[in-house]
Design a protein around this motif. Structure first.
Motif: not given
Length: 283
Positions: A65-67, A84-86, A90-92
């Motif tokens: 996950p990435v905030v 959207n790019f992240l 393949g990130y959340a």
């Protein structure tokens, strides 16, 4: 004679320190020319659209996950392109979901910390934090509070050192936060780096904040990446997006500094050496 030489060296050293302090105090907000260049922000968005074939070659993530925290007086809509790019990489990605960023008001930091803790528990892993401008202050401070739940921090045009007036947005900050920039106790200690891998992405042609205030003291887990970008467009600038993907894709516990080599010299052209001296006396 030796004592006189030592005394002379000490005086010279003191003068050097005072001159360095003076140079630090002389950092001013970007001038009208750089401020006018902020109008190129929409073109940076289109540049990212045109660069999609290249951006899709950026390193893929492992699903952690990435905030993403927005800048001053902006909200989650401004970070939609980045999130959207992240997601594509393949990130959340997660929005901060605190409305407009009006500064660290009571309850906001606490809510952000609780959100990071919850996401860490839900995903069973630590969380990366990406912050744009003032949003980067949130990312850095949260990482200091709960480092065991934060994997890495990436900031974009975030002024965490130097004078709080070395930018063209301090009046907006005072209006939005209701705090004087000179007496706000929350600004103390911002320059201290988080105890996790930290990357500061900045631009010397930033028209809002003085780039000198965005430069981290480099160490084994702290670095700087310089890009060609505006302040208002750095969060959707293709070179910044690629750098973010590169930083977040590193295996946990095996963080390495950004590699500017490769790409037949193209990376060194796109990502300038942060240690170089100023050109034209300005940037």
């Amino acid at each position: 004679m030796a004592q006189l030489l030592n005394f002379s060296e000490a005086v010279s050293r003191i003068k050097s320190l005072r001159e360095a302090a003076g140079r630090q105090e002389e950092v001013r907000p970007p001038g009208w020319f750089l401020l006018a260049l902020e109008g190129r922000a929409p073109w940076e968005l289109w540049a990212s659209v045109l660069s999609l074939p290249v951006l899709r070659q950026a390193p893929r993530g492992d699903g952690h996950p990435v905030v993403v925290f927005p800048g001053l007086a902006t909200g989650d809509m401004t970070t939609l392109v980045l999130r959207n790019f992240l997601k594509d990489r393949g990130y959340a990605p997660y929005a901060w979901e605190q409305g407009l960023n009006r500064g660290p008001r009571p309850g906001v930091i606490e809510a952000c910390v609780e959100r990071v803790l919850r996401l860490s528990a839900e995903h069973g892993c630590s969380v990366s934090l990406v912050g744009w401008s003032l949003g980067g202050i949130y990312a850095r401070e949260i990482a200091k509070m709960i480092p065991e739940d934060v994997r890495s921090v990436v900031t974009l045009g975030t002024p965490f050192s130097g004078s709080p007036r070395a930018n063209n947005a301090w009046r907006m900050y005072e209006f939005a936060s209701g705090q004087s920039i000179d007496t706000d106790p929350r600004l103390a200690g911002l320059k201290d780096p988080p105890p996790v891998p930290t990357t500061s992405i900045y631009s010397r042609t930033d028209g809002i904040v003085a780039w000198q205030c965005c430069v981290e003291k480099e160490s084994a887990r702290a670095e700087n990446i310089e890009v060609h970008a505006s302040h208002l467009g750095i969060g959707m600038n293709p070179t910044a997006l690629y750098a973010i993907a590169d930083r977040l894709a590193q295996p946990e516990g095996a963080w390495q500094r950004f590699d500017r080599s490769g790409g037949m010299g193209l990376k060194k052209l796109l990502y300038l050496d942060p240690a170089r001296g100023p050109r034209f006396g300005v940037f």
